[in-house]
Design an enzyme around this catalytic site. Sequence first.
Site, PDB file in Angstrom:
ATOM      1  N   GLU A 125       0.842  -1.215   0.000  1.00  0.00           N
ATOM      2  CA  GLU A 125       0.000   0.000   0.000  1.00  0.00           C
ATOM      3  C   GLU A 125       0.872   1.258   0.000  1.00  0.00           C
ATOM      4  OE1 GLU A 125      -2.786  -0.789  -0.841  1.00  0.00           O
ATOM      5  OE2 GLU A 125      -2.878  -2.846  -0.122  1.00  0.00           O
ATOM      6  N   TYR A 183      -1.773  -8.075 -10.933  1.00  0.00           N
ATOM      7  CA  TYR A 183      -0.800  -8.066  -9.846  1.00  0.00           C
ATOM      8  C   TYR A 183       0.456  -8.870 -10.204  1.00  0.00           C
ATOM      9  CZ  TYR A 183      -4.315  -6.219  -6.612  1.00  0.00           C
ATOM     10  OH  TYR A 183      -5.233  -5.430  -5.991  1.00  0.00           O
TER      11      TYR A 183
HETATM   12  N1  BES Z   1      -5.809  -1.042  -4.585  1.00  0.00           N
HETATM   13  C1  BES Z   1      -5.883  -2.365  -4.107  1.00  0.00           C
HETATM   14  C2  BES Z   1      -7.269  -2.772  -3.700  1.00  0.00           C
HETATM   15  C3  BES Z   1      -8.301  -2.726  -4.801  1.00  0.00           C
HETATM   16  C4  BES Z   1      -7.964  -3.019  -6.111  1.00  0.00           C
HETATM   17  C5  BES Z   1      -9.602  -2.408  -4.492  1.00  0.00           C
HETATM   18  C6  BES Z   1      -8.934  -2.940  -7.115  1.00  0.00           C
HETATM   19  C7  BES Z   1     -10.570  -2.336  -5.476  1.00  0.00           C
HETATM   20  C8  BES Z   1     -10.227  -2.607  -6.801  1.00  0.00           C
HETATM   21  C9  BES Z   1      -4.910  -2.604  -2.947  1.00  0.00           C
HETATM   22  O1  BES Z   1      -3.711  -1.924  -3.102  1.00  0.00           O
HETATM   23  C10 BES Z   1      -4.551  -4.068  -2.941  1.00  0.00           C
HETATM   24  O2  BES Z   1      -4.007  -4.513  -3.898  1.00  0.00           O
HETATM   25  N2  BES Z   1      -4.874  -4.782  -1.870  1.00  0.00           N
HETATM   26  C11 BES Z   1      -4.576  -6.201  -1.734  1.00  0.00           C
HETATM   27  C12 BES Z   1      -3.359  -6.430  -0.878  1.00  0.00           C
HETATM   28  C13 BES Z   1      -2.081  -6.554  -1.617  1.00  0.00           C
HETATM   29  C14 BES Z   1      -0.944  -6.896  -0.658  1.00  0.00           C
HETATM   30  C15 BES Z   1      -2.088  -7.530  -2.749  1.00  0.00           C
HETATM   31  C16 BES Z   1      -5.732  -6.864  -1.024  1.00  0.00           C
HETATM   32  O3  BES Z   1      -6.624  -6.157  -0.557  1.00  0.00           O
HETATM   33  O4  BES Z   1      -5.734  -8.080  -0.920  1.00  0.00           O
HETATM   34 ZN    ZN Z   2      -2.591  -2.683  -4.720  1.00  0.00          ZN
END
Ligand code: BES
Ligand code: ZN
Length: 617
Positions: free
Chosen positions: A312, A399
Amino acid sequence: MQINWTISCLAFLIFISSCKPSDSENVIELNPKMHTFSNYDKVTTKHLDWDVNVDFKHKNIAGIATWTFENKSKSKYIIFDTYDLTIKKIKVNGKDVQYFQTPMIDDYGSGLSIPITEKDTIVSIEYNTGQKATALQWLSATQTAGKVLPYLFTQCESIHARSLLPCQDVPANRITYHAVVGVPNGMMAVMSAKNPTMKNPDGIYEFDMEIPVPTYLIALAVGDIEYKAIDNRSGVYTEPSMLAKATAELSDIPAMMKAAEELGGPYRWGNYDVLVAPPSFPIGGMENPRLTFATPTIIAGDKSLVSLIAHEMAHSWSGNLVTNATWDDLWLNEGFTTYFERRIMEKITDKSYVDMQWELGYQDMQSDLTTMGMDSADTRLKVNLNKRHPGDGFSNIPYEKGAVFIRLLEETIGRKQFDIWLNNYFNKFAFKPTTTEDCLKFMDEELFKGDTALKNNIQVNRWVYEPGLPDNCPRSNPTRFIEVDKNRTNFEQQTAARNLITKNWTTHEWLQFLRKLPHPLTADKMKDLDETFHFTVSTNSEIADEWYKLCIASNYEVAFPAMEQFLTNVGRKKFLEPLYGEMIKTEKGKSMAKAIFEKAKPNYHPQTAEKIEKMLK
Ligand code: BES
Ligand code: ZN
């Protein structure tokens, strides 16, 4: 989604033609590529003054959103996105006006059109949020750690900000904001802005976000929240009973920040704090500027899950500074960030640790490639979400395929050269909506510099525009997993659990061990594992989650009460969907899933609940 969308649009066009035929500019159409009704590219909102009250009794937010806008194209209307908002009164440059709101389209809400003249620059909209607000999760006092005061948090990415306030809800537009938020006595409000560090007895909090941000980064949380500093620019906000533990767990934030700045350049947002939300927070973390929102399931007691914070934090560069122009370009946010996260972790731990992360990420990506199909268009980095919900593009692809592509660039070009490019990329596109094509062009200009052989060798176009996984995908072979795999094989053959050599294993080794065991595993082996390692009562959410999946597959009933407890307490989608998914594979499991869901549902985010409800049908 697609069919629904077509039907709604048809219905909507008929509606428009029957009641608003006169003025062509006032035809409010959903822009299916940008997922907005707004005319942000013609009349552009610049600044928000948000003056609201948070009403826990009625579970709504009510007040006035005043927007300053620029009407370069001399449009006669400014159009906003709204979702289940009740509009009470609208003034343009101080004068009451008549406005027009379209009927609701599933997932997108309604367009709100307001007449303006060339001279106008300010519109104020008095409104309140609705019961269907997808950005809001209202928790009762019993759903919090303290059990005395209720709690509210928002989650706006991708297109939920429109259920919090009328806005031009596209990542391509950026706004600054000032907010005045009234909350009940004894509560603190925090936002993705400059935040208070003490509760205010009058319950009125003021916020400033002076750096322009896209609307999906507007965030608010209200509850019995307290602050504890870690150093002079970082600290933790959470409920009092969690504060000491959470702060201790996140004490490496300053070291992470140092590592991040070495890679990305100076942190531009002032403070970097983390809000550790209640367990029903629906995702792992959200990169709200200055204040990351995070699930408490990362507080494992041994700092083993804090890489989520590195992720984050990394968004402060990739995402919040350089922002995907459309949701088709989500990999620019998430792929760069996942890569960046691992570079931070490499600096604050060591290579043997990140190698494990890369490998587990590779497994996640492979699992999605298998489920989606190697030829599925959604396995491309640049996806096509035209006429589809932005959420449809969400998977491990942006990702992990995104991150491993960036890693391939780094390994091919060399770290030193690549890091210079990355730094320039952040500076060049800072505060600009950025498309995949902008990024690739900048690679051509400043990374490949005309070396077509190099570019072809990397197979850039194949990585970005074609489905599946190119054959030059880098992969780690973590030395620490070699030991894990040996032990697992021994266990599968005849070695008793107590004779396995697991002394220095951290979360990631355990995940590798559990993932690779046969599913199902025999009753004897399940019992042996559980009695030796006590997985059923693990307080490490990642390990518990992986174990429960194995328990369902192996019908290991001893673990079911604890799993039920986990599913009722935790709202994180990443854990819930696979566990429910595993349960519904058998008839018996399905009725268990239904029974658990009935109890757990009040604790889930409305969207998560909806998704699981669909799975159980
Ligand atoms: N920005 C994302 C969360 C998100 C992405 C919300 C797309 C809605 C739409 C956040 O940065 C994220 O990727 N969170 C991950 C954790 C990360 C360590 C992979 C999660 O929430 O699992
Ligand atoms: Zn993210």
